[in-house]
Write a protein that holds these residues in place. Structure first.
Motif, PDB file in Angstrom:
ATOM      1  N   PRO A 281     -58.459 -45.781  14.202  1.00 62.05           N
ATOM      2  CA  PRO A 281     -59.453 -46.413  13.338  1.00 62.05           C
ATOM      3  C   PRO A 281     -58.836 -47.582  12.580  1.00 62.05           C
ATOM      4  N   SER A 282     -59.639 -48.608  12.305  1.00 63.95           N
ATOM      5  CA  SER A 282     -59.131 -49.775  11.585  1.00 63.95           C
ATOM      6  C   SER A 282     -58.659 -49.426  10.180  1.00 63.95           C
ATOM      7  N   THR A 283     -59.100 -48.290   9.657  1.00 62.27           N
ATOM      8  CA  THR A 283     -58.741 -47.825   8.316  1.00 62.27           C
ATOM      9  C   THR A 283     -57.396 -47.113   8.262  1.00 62.27           C
ATOM     10  N   ASN A 284     -56.789 -46.859   9.415  1.00 60.87           N
ATOM     11  CA  ASN A 284     -55.603 -46.013   9.477  1.00 60.87           C
ATOM     12  C   ASN A 284     -54.336 -46.827   9.241  1.00 60.87           C
ATOM     13  N   THR A 285     -53.519 -46.392   8.282  1.00 56.16           N
ATOM     14  CA  THR A 285     -52.270 -47.094   7.967  1.00 56.16           C
ATOM     15  C   THR A 285     -51.033 -46.219   8.150  1.00 56.16           C
ATOM     16  N   SER A 286     -51.192 -45.011   8.683  1.00 60.03           N
ATOM     17  CA  SER A 286     -50.073 -44.082   8.844  1.00 60.03           C
ATOM     18  C   SER A 286     -49.607 -43.932  10.284  1.00 60.03           C
TER      19      SER A 286
ATOM     20  N   VAL B 201     -53.663 -43.143  24.255  1.00 56.19           N
ATOM     21  CA  VAL B 201     -53.356 -42.139  23.240  1.00 56.19           C
ATOM     22  C   VAL B 201     -54.299 -42.368  22.067  1.00 56.19           C
ATOM     23  N   MET B 202     -55.058 -41.339  21.708  1.00 52.84           N
ATOM     24  CA  MET B 202     -55.988 -41.465  20.592  1.00 52.84           C
ATOM     25  C   MET B 202     -55.276 -41.105  19.293  1.00 52.84           C
ATOM     26  N   GLY B 203     -55.034 -42.121  18.464  1.00 50.52           N
ATOM     27  CA  GLY B 203     -54.399 -41.888  17.165  1.00 50.52           C
ATOM     28  C   GLY B 203     -55.442 -41.607  16.098  1.00 50.52           C
ATOM     29  N   MET B 204     -56.404 -40.800  16.438  1.00 48.80           N
ATOM     30  CA  MET B 204     -57.441 -40.312  15.513  1.00 48.80           C
ATOM     31  C   MET B 204     -57.823 -38.932  16.011  1.00 48.80           C
ATOM     32  N   SER B 205     -58.217 -38.048  15.100  1.00 48.12           N
ATOM     33  CA  SER B 205     -58.409 -36.677  15.571  1.00 48.12           C
ATOM     34  C   SER B 205     -59.728 -36.030  15.182  1.00 48.12           C
TER      35      SER B 205
ATOM     36  N   THR C 213     -59.546 -44.507   4.547  1.00 46.74           N
ATOM     37  CA  THR C 213     -58.363 -45.257   4.138  1.00 46.74           C
ATOM     38  C   THR C 213     -57.515 -44.475   3.136  1.00 46.74           C
ATOM     39  N   SER C 214     -58.169 -43.818   2.178  1.00 53.00           N
ATOM     40  CA  SER C 214     -57.423 -43.144   1.108  1.00 53.00           C
ATOM     41  C   SER C 214     -56.709 -41.882   1.581  1.00 53.00           C
ATOM     42  N   ILE C 215     -57.000 -41.417   2.792  1.00 54.28           N
ATOM     43  CA  ILE C 215     -56.235 -40.295   3.346  1.00 54.28           C
ATOM     44  C   ILE C 215     -54.744 -40.603   3.279  1.00 54.28           C
ATOM     45  N   ALA C 216     -54.375 -41.858   3.555  1.00 54.44           N
ATOM     46  CA  ALA C 216     -52.972 -42.251   3.578  1.00 54.44           C
ATOM     47  C   ALA C 216     -52.328 -42.222   2.199  1.00 54.44           C
TER      48      ALA C 216
ATOM     49  N   THR D 155     -55.016 -37.888  11.443  1.00 52.17           N
ATOM     50  CA  THR D 155     -53.846 -38.705  11.780  1.00 52.17           C
ATOM     51  C   THR D 155     -53.403 -39.655  10.680  1.00 52.17           C
ATOM     52  N   ASN D 156     -54.276 -39.973   9.719  1.00 48.62           N
ATOM     53  CA  ASN D 156     -53.885 -40.878   8.642  1.00 48.62           C
ATOM     54  C   ASN D 156     -53.184 -40.146   7.504  1.00 48.62           C
ATOM     55  N   LEU D 157     -53.097 -38.817   7.615  1.00 49.21           N
ATOM     56  CA  LEU D 157     -52.358 -38.010   6.645  1.00 49.21           C
ATOM     57  C   LEU D 157     -50.897 -37.992   7.096  1.00 49.21           C
TER      58      LEU D 157
END
Length: 248
Positions: free
Chosen positions: A17-22, A82-86, A168-171, A198-200
């Protein structure tokens, strides 16, 4: 060795996701055999996750934008997806994950690793039966995760959802918060702990806690990397990120 003699490893499309920074930070720490990660970002216009309705809008947005993200990353001519979202891969149980995977295959012509499949296979690798689960989700998401693992034959002893306010704030969840969440779902009768979302950013926390508890503590990003590596015939035992990559 001349430049012409250099052998490059497989190219893996990493779709997030575009929101993912982790995801990218954790994935780039784990890159054996000159394997390369090539990121495609799914445009998320509805990042809020602070209610069941918001979670639903996030899922709708993700599924609508997924084909475009895949089309773009396919221009890199990757060997695998590879799906980096779950979250979406747990939705609808085993059949829902299978349908998600088939959609990716249909759109790309490539095989794929998802968080849901990887998590299940990682737990099976350790022979786990009774598990504790940590997520960043609201209850609506946790319900899907519990249903998925239960359908696979695992007993979910406990689950802690951190109820992060947005994708986004998950990270922003701290290592201390993640550690406390893992400990909250542990117990003497729990075989393994696993984290979804995945962003955690949980890889380092999980690897350290695993040594303390003497049982598998699996971060979703490690599980998905492991699944993708093994699916591509890469059997390197990677140290420093938990026993899944070191032993299996």
């Amino acid at each position: 060795m001349s430049a012409a003699a250099v052998v490059k490893g497989p190219k893996l499309a990493l779709v997030i996701p575009s929101t993912n920074t982790s995801v990218e930070r954790e994935y780039h720490h784990i890159r054996p055999r000159d394997l390369s990660w090539h990121t495609g970002r799914i445009m998320i216009k509805a990042p809020a996750l602070d209610s069941a309705d918001a979670f639903g809008k996030f899922r709708e947005c993700l599924n609508e934008a997924l084909p475009d993200a895949l089309e773009i990353v396919m221009t890199a001519q990757p060997d695998y997806i590879v799906m980096g979202m779950s979250a979406e891969t747990f939705w609808g149980g085993v059949a829902g994950n299978a349908a998600f995977e088939q959609n990716v295959r249909d759109l790309t012509g490539l095989e794929v690793s998802t968080g849901a499949t990887a998590a299940g296979e990682a737990l099976k690798a350790f022979g786990a039966r009774r598990i504790g689960v940590v997520t960043p989700y609201q209850p609506v998401g946790d319900e899907q995760v519990v249903a998925y693992f239960t359908e696979l034959g695992f007993e979910v002893a406990a689950i802690t959802g951190l109820c992060s306010a947005s994708a986004t704030s998950i990270a922003d969840e701290t290592p201390e918060t993640i550690r406390e969440a893992f400990l909250a779902v542990d117990g003497p009768d729990v075989d393994a702990l696993i984290q979804c979302g995945t962003n955690l950013e949980a890889v380092a926390v999980a690897a350290e806690l695993e040594k303390e508890l003497g049982k598998p503590v699996i971060a979703i990003n490690v599980a998905t990397i492991w699944h993708a590596l093994r699916a591509n015939g890469i059997d390197d035992k990677v140290v420093g990120h938990g026993s899944l990559l070191e032993l299996h």
